[in-house]
Design an enzyme around this catalytic site. Structure first.
Site, PDB file in Angstrom:
ATOM      1  N   ASN A  74       0.805  -1.283  -0.041  1.00 40.31           N
ATOM      2  CA  ASN A  74       0.037  -0.287  -0.158  1.00 40.31           C
ATOM      3  C   ASN A  74       0.813   1.349  -0.106  1.00 40.31           C
ATOM      4  OD1 ASN A  74      -2.399  -1.375   0.107  1.00 40.31           O
ATOM      5  ND2 ASN A  74      -2.150  -1.815   2.336  1.00 40.31           N
ATOM      6  N   GLU A 204     -16.403   4.901   2.421  1.00 45.88           N
ATOM      7  CA  GLU A 204     -14.959   5.122   2.062  1.00 45.88           C
ATOM      8  C   GLU A 204     -14.905   6.248   0.752  1.00 45.88           C
ATOM      9  OE1 GLU A 204     -12.627   1.369   2.018  1.00 45.88           O
ATOM     10  OE2 GLU A 204     -13.972   0.814   3.413  1.00 45.88           O
ATOM     11  N   SER A 208     -11.145  -0.086  -0.259  1.00 50.96           N
ATOM     12  CA  SER A 208      -9.803  -0.773  -0.347  1.00 50.96           C
ATOM     13  C   SER A 208      -9.813  -1.975  -1.069  1.00 50.96           C
ATOM     14  CB  SER A 208      -9.538  -1.028   1.203  1.00 50.96           C
ATOM     15  OG  SER A 208     -10.672  -1.929   1.866  1.00 50.96           O
ATOM     16  N   ASP A 233     -13.884   7.608   5.029  1.00 55.01           N
ATOM     17  CA  ASP A 233     -12.609   7.087   5.322  1.00 55.01           C
ATOM     18  C   ASP A 233     -11.743   7.092   3.990  1.00 55.01           C
ATOM     19  OD1 ASP A 233     -10.475   4.973   5.598  1.00 55.01           O
ATOM     20  OD2 ASP A 233     -11.548   3.755   6.584  1.00 55.01           O
TER      21      ASP A 233
HETATM   22  C1  PLP Z   1     -10.359   1.638   4.213  1.00 57.27           C
HETATM   23  C2  PLP Z   1      -9.413   1.370   5.387  1.00 57.27           C
HETATM   24  N1  PLP Z   1      -9.579   1.925   6.560  1.00 57.27           N
HETATM   25  C3  PLP Z   1      -9.080   1.847   7.815  1.00 57.27           C
HETATM   26  C4  PLP Z   1      -7.717   1.004   7.469  1.00 57.27           C
HETATM   27  C5  PLP Z   1      -7.021   0.643   8.956  1.00 57.27           C
HETATM   28  O1  PLP Z   1      -5.721   1.605   8.880  1.00 57.27           O
HETATM   29  P1  PLP Z   1      -4.622   1.058   9.546  1.00 57.27           P
HETATM   30  O2  PLP Z   1      -3.724  -0.037   8.783  1.00 57.27           O
HETATM   31  O3  PLP Z   1      -3.640   2.377   9.669  1.00 57.27           O
HETATM   32  O4  PLP Z   1      -4.867   0.619  11.022  1.00 57.27           O
HETATM   33  C6  PLP Z   1      -7.476   0.468   6.413  1.00 57.27           C
HETATM   34  C7  PLP Z   1      -6.190  -0.632   6.292  1.00 57.27           C
HETATM   35  O5  PLP Z   1      -5.778  -1.017   6.925  1.00 57.27           O
HETATM   36  C8  PLP Z   1      -8.196   0.410   5.250  1.00 57.27           C
HETATM   37  O6  PLP Z   1      -7.932  -0.092   4.028  1.00 57.27           O
END
Ligand code: PLP
Length: 415
Positions: A74, A204, A208, A233
């Site tokens: 990522n 979001e 993701s 998000d």
């Molecule tokens: C859309 C989304 N939100 C939150 C997170 C959590 O973030 P972190 O890895 O910094 O805990 C992720 C990935 O892990 C994500 O893809």
């Protein structure tokens, strides 16, 4: 040999050494039956998971001396080993040492925490920002403050697990709406129009596992019409979209309409940590009552220094996100020309629809043997029947890499 609990204050070191140590025996093994059962079940459904060890990080890595293309990182802008980002992490390390040594409300808040928060707020176009230990914690610590037992949360069907866990923790009633379907959201909002309590919509900006983009303007309009708060998000759109990588909320001019723009420092910012951008008033309330902010140690100085370094790069090279998207477009075009389905991807995240879990896993393994890492994403991370290969394009991938990978992937999937 017995052990008298009532006398344990009087035992000597010698007594401790001779105290009976429970033996791992038949009863312990029997207690683990349920564990073995669950693991076997996952294996039989093609859902076994394990953390493989990689010798390096980045979009192009060496494994056993051989160059391998990593499409599962990522670190979208390839900043993980960027000299400036590492220098800023090192400076913070030299100045403050390893840890922040306490939680933010005790003595853990350092000048660089506040410097980073002010910078995030400015770039994102908000009054204020608050940094958390991770993106997961930012979601947990914010959603639980925005909504409680008497409130309603309207969540897109595909929001990240960290948001769903936060909803469950909040105790609010969770209402799901079909992915990116504004009409479905409106129906839900109408259905609960008379309910008392606060309403929160969560989504979001770049999803993701699908790489598609939410209709943020339309969602924001509904939030305003139905007097709901809106939290977006931006984990995968920060650094990759918008002016100076500020994300899609900023690019679309929705800062006033989006109550909270959340993001992580773990993707395009190449490090670790999470944050939310919001009003000063909401930040005050989070500081006051967000458990994931209060009851944990402040993020370590080097991590904060790295995030500041990444933001320096965003500002100095504001076109990096656009170049990344142009490369992703090119790669998607190659896959489409080869007849592959990339679902609704419109970003650097490109899924290749497979469907069957074992088939996705077999393809991922087959491609790995050819020096291409792209993870098979299976349920429960994605809905049942939608297993896929997930490709993350990063700036470490050159045109030659993209062409080589596209060719190999098309051949493997077609076969
Ligand atoms: C859309 C989304 N939100 C939150 C997170 C959590 O973030 P972190 O890895 O910094 O805990 C992720 C990935 O892990 C994500 O893809």
């Amino acid at each position: 040999m017995g052990y008298d609990v009532r006398n344990n204050l009087h035992i000597t070191k010698y007594d401790l050494r001779v105290a009976p140590i429970p033996q791992v025996g038949e009863s312990a093994a029997m207690n683990e039956n349920w564990i073995t059962q669950q693991l076997d079940e996952a294996k039989n459904n093609g859902l076994e998971r394990a953390a493989r060890v990689y010798p390096e990080v980045g979009g192009v890595i060496k494994v056993d001396g051989k160059e391998v293309l990593n499409f599962s990182s990522n670190d979208y802008l390839d900043l993980g080993r960027h000299r400036h980002v590492m220098d800023r992490a090192r400076e913070a390390l030299d100045q403050y040492g390893i840890g922040s040594t306490a939680s933010r409300l005790v003595t853990g808040t350092l000048p660089i925490h506040e410097e980073l928060e002010a910078r995030i707020a400015k770039e994102k176009g908000y009054e204020s920002a608050l940094v958390f230990g991770s993106g997961y914690m930012a979601n947990a610590g914010t959603i639980t403050v925005l909504a409680g037992r008497d409130d309603l949360i309207f969540a897109d069907k595909l929001v990240h697990a960290s948001m769903i866990d936060a909803c469950k923790l909040s105790g609010a009633k969770l209402v799901r709406w079909a992915h990116n379907d504004v009409q479905a959201l409106e129906k839900r909002l109408q259905q609960y129009a008379d309910s008392k309590g606060r309403k929160l919509i969560i989504t979001e900006s770049v999803f993701s596992m699908d790489g598609d983009i939410a209709p943020l303007k339309e969602i924001a309009e509904l939030a305003s019409n139905y007097e709901a708060m809106l939290m977006v998000d931006e984990a995968h759109s920060t650094g990759t979209f918008g002016p100076n990588g500020a994300g899609l909320v900023r690019e679309l001019g929705q800062e006033k309409a989006v109550t909270v723009s959340m993001g992580t420092m773990s993707k395009a910012m190449a490090g670790y940590g999470g944050y939310v951008a919001c009003t000063s008033n909401l930040r005050k309330l989070l500081v006051h009552s967000s458990r994931a902010f209060i009851y944990t140690t402040a993020p370590p100085p080097a991590v904060i220094g790295a995030a500041l370094g990444a933001m320096d790069v965003f500002e100095a090279s504001p076109r990096l996100g656009y170049i990344l998207q142009a490369n992703a477009d090119y790669f998607r075009g190659l896959l489409h020309a080869g007849g592959l389905d990339t679902m609704d991807s419109q970003s650097q995240i490109i899924p290749i629809a497979i469907g069957d879990n074992e088939k996705a896993l077999a393809l991922s393994q087959q491609l790995r043997e050819q020096g291409i890492i792209c993870a098979a994403i299976r349920p429960p991370t994605v809905p049942a029947g939608t297993a896929r290969l997930r490709i993350s394009i990063t700036l470490a991938h050159l045109v030659d890499h993209l062409e080589f990978a596209a060719k190999a992937i098309i051949k493997a999937v077609k076969k």
